[in-house]
Design a protein around this motif. Structure first.
Motif: not given
Length: 143
Positions: A39, A130, A133, A66, A37
């Motif tokens: 990140a 993701t 952010q 990741s 996954t």
């Protein structure tokens, strides 16, 4: 006598049953490699808070924490004014094949605050995306 006539028929049925239940290699596809996954971190900014740019450009460092997917990663960047949500066009970002990466935000107007959203997506697995952010960036220059 009955045993001599029924036994071959029973044996034939048993062999057909076992051979039809046997799995073929083509029925079992090779296991696909599972991607970790995605990140990432933005070490030079405070997420959800106001950050300061000193001029019309801002270098943004991005570290993928990741394991990097084999085919690479696509970065989606959205920069818009905080008030009015007016988009500010940015240069295209090349697909990422190594980390860390520096992304330069351009065309920041003096004394304006922008909401910057960064999101990553695997080029090999469309489901590996993701969460965005978000941070805010104010250009403090007074051109």
């Amino acid at each position: 006598m009955l045993l001599k006539t029924c036994f071959p028929a029973f044996l034939a049925v048993a062999l057909l049953t076992f051979s039809s239940c046997k799995k073929k290699k083509s029925d079992n596809p090779a296991p696909s490699t599972q991607e970790e996954t995605l990140a990432f971190v933005l070490p030079d900014v405070q997420l959800g808070k106001y950050n300061i740019a000193q001029d019309s450009t801002y270098a943004l460092k991005l570290n993928i924490t990741s394991k990097l997917p084999e085919k690479g990663v696509k970065v989606t960047l959205n920069v818009a004014t905080e008030t009015g949500n007016i988009p500010l066009g940015q240069d295209d970002i090349a697909d990422i094949k190594a980390t860390p990466v520096t992304i330069t935000l351009r065309h920041l107007k003096p004394l304006k605050t922008y909401e910057v959203t960064v999101k990553l997506a695997s080029l090999g697995n469309t489901g590996n995306v993701t969460a965005p952010q978000v941070f805010y960036l104010t250009n403090k220059s007074a051109e």
